[in-house]
Scaffold this motif. Structure first.
Motif, PDB file in Angstrom:
ATOM      1  N   GLY A 183       0.806  -1.218   0.000  1.00 21.01           N
ATOM      2  CA  GLY A 183       0.000   0.000   0.000  1.00 21.01           C
ATOM      3  C   GLY A 183       0.837   1.265   0.000  1.00 21.01           C
ATOM      4  O   GLY A 183       0.323   2.349   0.283  1.00 21.01           O
ATOM      5  N   LEU A 184       2.119   1.136  -0.339  1.00 18.76           N
ATOM      6  CA  LEU A 184       3.031   2.277  -0.320  1.00 18.76           C
ATOM      7  C   LEU A 184       3.600   2.507  -1.709  1.00 18.76           C
ATOM      8  O   LEU A 184       3.233   1.830  -2.671  1.00 18.76           O
ATOM      9  N   LEU A 185       4.509   3.441  -1.807  1.00 22.89           N
ATOM     10  CA  LEU A 185       5.271   3.649  -3.033  1.00 22.89           C
ATOM     11  C   LEU A 185       6.736   3.786  -2.653  1.00 22.89           C
ATOM     12  O   LEU A 185       7.074   4.000  -1.484  1.00 22.89           O
ATOM     13  N   PRO A 186       7.643   3.632  -3.612  1.00 20.83           N
ATOM     14  CA  PRO A 186       9.058   3.808  -3.286  1.00 20.83           C
ATOM     15  C   PRO A 186       9.299   5.229  -2.786  1.00 20.83           C
ATOM     16  O   PRO A 186       9.149   6.190  -3.549  1.00 20.83           O
TER      17      PRO A 186
ATOM     18  N   HIS B 283      -2.264   4.388  -8.089  1.00 21.49           N
ATOM     19  CA  HIS B 283      -2.572   5.734  -8.587  1.00 21.49           C
ATOM     20  C   HIS B 283      -1.516   6.737  -8.107  1.00 21.49           C
ATOM     21  O   HIS B 283      -1.103   7.634  -8.863  1.00 21.49           O
ATOM     22  N   ALA B 284      -1.078   6.598  -6.863  1.00 24.39           N
ATOM     23  CA  ALA B 284      -0.066   7.508  -6.323  1.00 24.39           C
ATOM     24  C   ALA B 284       1.257   7.361  -7.078  1.00 24.39           C
ATOM     25  O   ALA B 284       1.964   8.351  -7.325  1.00 24.39           O
ATOM     26  N   ILE B 285       1.608   6.133  -7.448  1.00 22.93           N
ATOM     27  CA  ILE B 285       2.848   5.899  -8.199  1.00 22.93           C
ATOM     28  C   ILE B 285       2.784   6.604  -9.556  1.00 22.93           C
ATOM     29  O   ILE B 285       3.750   7.244  -9.990  1.00 22.93           O
ATOM     30  N   ILE B 286       1.638   6.489 -10.224  1.00 22.99           N
ATOM     31  CA  ILE B 286       1.482   7.169 -11.516  1.00 22.99           C
ATOM     32  C   ILE B 286       1.616   8.683 -11.335  1.00 22.99           C
ATOM     33  O   ILE B 286       2.247   9.373 -12.147  1.00 22.99           O
ATOM     34  N   ASN B 287       1.048   9.201 -10.255  1.00 27.21           N
ATOM     35  CA  ASN B 287       1.190  10.641  -9.975  1.00 27.21           C
ATOM     36  C   ASN B 287       2.660  11.032  -9.811  1.00 27.21           C
ATOM     37  O   ASN B 287       3.092  12.107 -10.252  1.00 27.21           O
ATOM     38  N   CYS B 288       3.424  10.141  -9.171  1.00 28.64           N
ATOM     39  CA  CYS B 288       4.846  10.438  -8.966  1.00 28.64           C
ATOM     40  C   CYS B 288       5.617  10.401 -10.280  1.00 28.64           C
ATOM     41  O   CYS B 288       6.529  11.218 -10.501  1.00 28.64           O
ATOM     42  N   VAL B 289       5.283   9.449 -11.138  1.00 24.99           N
ATOM     43  CA  VAL B 289       5.942   9.392 -12.446  1.00 24.99           C
ATOM     44  C   VAL B 289       5.604  10.650 -13.240  1.00 24.99           C
ATOM     45  O   VAL B 289       6.465  11.231 -13.912  1.00 24.99           O
TER      46      VAL B 289
ATOM     47  N   ALA C  19       9.486  16.275  -4.290  1.00 28.49           N
ATOM     48  CA  ALA C  19       8.422  16.873  -3.472  1.00 28.49           C
ATOM     49  C   ALA C  19       7.098  16.160  -3.734  1.00 28.49           C
ATOM     50  O   ALA C  19       6.313  15.928  -2.807  1.00 28.49           O
ATOM     51  N   VAL C  20       6.852  15.800  -5.004  1.00 26.21           N
ATOM     52  CA  VAL C  20       5.634  15.048  -5.330  1.00 26.21           C
ATOM     53  C   VAL C  20       5.685  13.670  -4.657  1.00 26.21           C
ATOM     54  O   VAL C  20       4.711  13.228  -4.044  1.00 26.21           O
ATOM     55  N   GLU C  21       6.838  12.998  -4.788  1.00 26.48           N
ATOM     56  CA  GLU C  21       6.974  11.670  -4.189  1.00 26.48           C
ATOM     57  C   GLU C  21       6.749  11.708  -2.684  1.00 26.48           C
ATOM     58  O   GLU C  21       6.023  10.866  -2.131  1.00 26.48           O
TER      59      GLU C  21
ATOM     60  N   THR D 235      10.635   6.482  -7.386  1.00 23.15           N
ATOM     61  CA  THR D 235       9.699   6.919  -8.427  1.00 23.15           C
ATOM     62  C   THR D 235      10.302   8.000  -9.307  1.00 23.15           C
ATOM     63  O   THR D 235       9.784   8.285 -10.392  1.00 23.15           O
ATOM     64  N   GLN D 236      11.388   8.609  -8.850  1.00 22.44           N
ATOM     65  CA  GLN D 236      12.046   9.673  -9.606  1.00 22.44           C
ATOM     66  C   GLN D 236      13.302   9.170 -10.324  1.00 22.44           C
ATOM     67  O   GLN D 236      13.556   9.535 -11.476  1.00 22.44           O
TER      68      GLN D 236
END
Length: 707
Positions: free
Chosen positions: A142-145, A243-249, A263-265, A150-151
């Protein structure tokens, strides 16, 4: 392979040495080298020590060669704790490396996952053992890197392949990593030796050291972010994280500077960390690990060898079980009593493998190997040399007892005799043998070759080594095992009974099949109980309903809806009609007015005045039915832990993992709240079905709000 004795300790978990002018910083905190505060302190100290030593020409960061891998990522137990904030952050370390005058080379063996791969991405160069796993699997939790993954990964290999790796959480091996550009090269052998050799040849004296954070995203113009968002299923296990990962990409693509993307990540990461979905998925992660442990069983218990297997029954379940073990490289003798049934079973197995190959998931050679591991036969005697025999015949106690009597005479001493029953009394099955200590339940879920859950059911006389062997074997063949004791339906199906009961009651009281299923799907279940019954076959549960009805005291409510639907010849999808209608070749349920008439008549016959029922009532009542029964199972010792129940429901019954499971859901509501709601249901529907589980009452009386 091991760290040379001359190396010094920089912290509890990091060692340091110099080889041929190359400083080697070794992560040594088995089994996964998690990025704890001690690890970060030691890593940072080692890299700075190498930078400050004029005799050092480059630095290699690697895992202990005697250990399993490079680094498995963040220490989840330190997430949002004081220890987690102690010492330098990995971001501080990456910033230092980016401006450093000497090269830092990550030499990866075994695995670099999550924060482990992010650590490697923060180095100037990376090499990986050919079979090492490289991945960013945070979405599974449920997290992202959150360490810049992600950057940096999109800047290194492109947004499309990077996004695919993060959204699927699937690792690639070192060889593939080199093809993608994640690592500069792949190697075999000792990571210290490989790292030092590569650094001497490729990293020493490089004046313009590469920094991934300085790269642009190479395929920024070709990324369809809207399509990526649209491709995520509404009830995906980790949809919010995806969805959050896509936002970070998107942040990486649109960033003017690397700091803008970070900052987004960090914003997206903070929101996920605080989300109930992430808490539930991390709860599930630890629950699955805990489920493998048997309370009271010594870790020193010797395991029985399981090098060969016999499966009795070549139907859907038996064939699927045979595939499970063939997939793990274990030879299987598949036994059926009729030539036609055996031929059909083998044909289905081959068809399943060929379908998988057609999707590119297996090679023709792998298909041939796995099919070749399955030996079909009509001779029960062929089971005589098997280490493990699993029966998957008709779900009838007398049929199974007769079979086990025969197996007792055939099987070699020490063979494990397992039944795949989903609810029958295994003690009675074991009693017909001269070796009840060797009998156990292995309840696979259909389709067995797909579903990950395995209920391991211990009988009264099952030996400890049989239990230990079964639990370990489950891991070997890729299953998540949960131990249960004997009762009607064990853990999963026993809880299913009140769940389905309330569904049928709700139909009589005013809900339609489509409303009921829709409300539970909106809650996150893969399928509602009505559609689930149609899929399984309504006749399958008919015997259980009859048995339950016979046990009910006079005057206690019992819904006849399902029985009348079955009597009308509507058995579900297999007959084209059950509670719903189905068009040929299409599994989509279609509401049927005829069933609505059956429901209305049953309600009228039972003297029930139908009313408007909200989706909220449906969800709450169904969840409370599961929770109350689960609490009884805990109290009776059928289940070892509340979390075991949740593992069963998320892995075997389509319960949304991002809600943690029914028992976790109850704890999130507060057991005091749950108790009050059950009491209100008792007032309306009577005490026979809605007497609160004693365990819930005791916990609330003790001031506890969670299981």
């Amino acid at each position: 392979m091991s760290v040379p004795a001359s190396y010094i300790d920089l912290s509890e978990t990091v060692r340091y040495g110099v080889v041929d002018g190359i400083a080697v910083v070794v992560l040594a905190n088995p089994p996964v080298n998690g990025l704890s505060n001690h690890m970060r302190i030691g890593m940072d100290a080692g890299i700075r020590k190498g930078m400050d030593d004029p005799a050092v020409k480059a630095i290699v960061l690697t895992g202990d060669p005697a250990g399993k891998g490079f680094c498995g990522g963040a220490d989840l137990r330190q997430l949002n704790t004081a220890a987690g904030r102690e010492g330098p952050s990995i971001h501080d370390m990456f910033d230092y490396i980016a401006s450093a005058p000497k090269a830092v080379v990550a030499a990866i063996h075994g695995f670099a996952l999550g924060g482990g791969l992010e650590t490697a991405l923060g180095c100037h160069f990376r090499i990986a053992e050919k079979n090492a796993n490289l991945g960013l699997p945070e979405a599974n939790l449920g997290l992202l890197p959150g360490g810049g993954g992600t950057q940096r990964l999109p800047r290194l290999i492109g947004a499309v392949p990077a996004m695919d790796m993060m959204l699927t959480a699937a690792p690639v091996n070192g060889e593939r990593g080199a093809e993608l550009g994640i690592v500069e090269a792949s190697f075999t052998g000792d990571p210290i030796e490989a790292g030092v050799a590569w650094a001497l040849q490729n990293a020493v004296g490089v004046s313009d050291l590469p920094v991934v954070a300085n790269n642009p995203v190479p395929d920024a113009d070709s990324v369809d972010l809207a399509a990526a968002h649209a491709a995520i299923r509404p009830n995906a296990r980790n949809g919010r994280a995806q969805h959050a990962i896509i936002n970070c990409v998107e942040g990486a693509i649109n960033a003017t500077t690397f700091a803008d993307g970070m900052a987004v990540e960090q914003r997206e990461f903070r929101e996920l960390v605080a989300s109930p979905e992430a808490a539930a998925l991390q709860y599930q992660f630890f629950a699955e690990k805990e489920a493998a442990k048997v309370i009271g069983l010594s870790k020193e218990t010797a395991l029985r060898p399981v090098n060969s297997l016999a499966v009795i029954g070549a139907g859907t379940m038996g064939g699927g079980i045979a595939m499970v073990f063939a997939n793990a490289g274990i030879p299987v003798t598949l036994i059926e009593q009729g030539a036609e049934q055996l031929e059909r079973g083998v044909s289905i197995i081959k068809g399943n493998y060929e379908a998988t190959a057609a999707k590119g998931r297996l090679s023709a050679e792998q298909v041939a190997t796995r099919v070749g591991l399955i030996t079909p036969t009509l001779e029960l005697e062929a089971a005589k040399d098997a280490d493990l025999i699993i029966e998957a015949v008709f779900e009838d106690l007398e049929v199974k007892k007769e079979l086990f009597t025969k197996l007792d005479a055939i099987a070699k001493p020490g063979a494990i005799l397992a039944t795949n029953t989903s609810r029958l009394d295994i003690d009675q099955i074991a009693a017909v043998t001269s070796r009840p200590q060797d009998v156990i339940g292995l309840h696979f879920f259909s389709p067995a070759n797909v579903m990950k859950l395995l209920e391991v059911v211990r009988a009264d006389k099952t030996a400890d080594d049989v239990i230990a062997t079964s639990m370990k074997l489950a891991q070997k063949v890729g299953k998540i095992a949960v131990l249960a004791r004997i009762c009607d339906g064990f853990i999963g199906n026993r809880m299913l009974s009140p769940y389905v009961r309330e569904a049928h009651f709700l139909l009589e009281e005013g809900a339609s099949p489509q409303q009921l299923d829709g409300a539970l799907q909106a809650f996150g279940l893969a399928m509602g109980p009505i559609a689930m019954g149609d899929l399984a076959g309504l006749d399958v549960a008919a015997a259980g309903r009859r048995r339950q009805r016979e046990l009910l005291p006079s005057g206690v409510r019992f819904s006849k809806v399902a029985d009348i639907v079955v009597d009308a010849g509507r058995l579900g999808q297999k007959t084209g009609a059950g509670f719903y209608k189905y068009e040929a070749g299409n599994r989509k349920p279609i509401p049927d007015p005829e069933v609505e008439q059956i429901i209305e008549k049953c309600a009228a016959d039972a003297g029930i005045t139908r009313r408007a029922i909200t989706d909220e009532e449906i969800v709450e009542r169904e969840m409370l039915a599961l929770v109350n029964e689960g609490a009884k199972l805990l109290d009776e010792g059928i289940a070892q832990r509340a979390s075991d129940i949740d593992v069963i429901y998320t892995n075997g019954y389509g319960f949304p993992a991002y809600r943690g499971g029914p028992m976790h859901w109850a704890s999130q509501q507060g057991l005091d709240v749950v108790l009050e709601k059950i009491k209100k249901l008792r007032e309306v529907h009577g005490e026979y079905f809605w007497t609160p589980a004693p365990l819930i009452e005791r916990l609330v009386a003790e001031g506890k709000t969670t299981f």
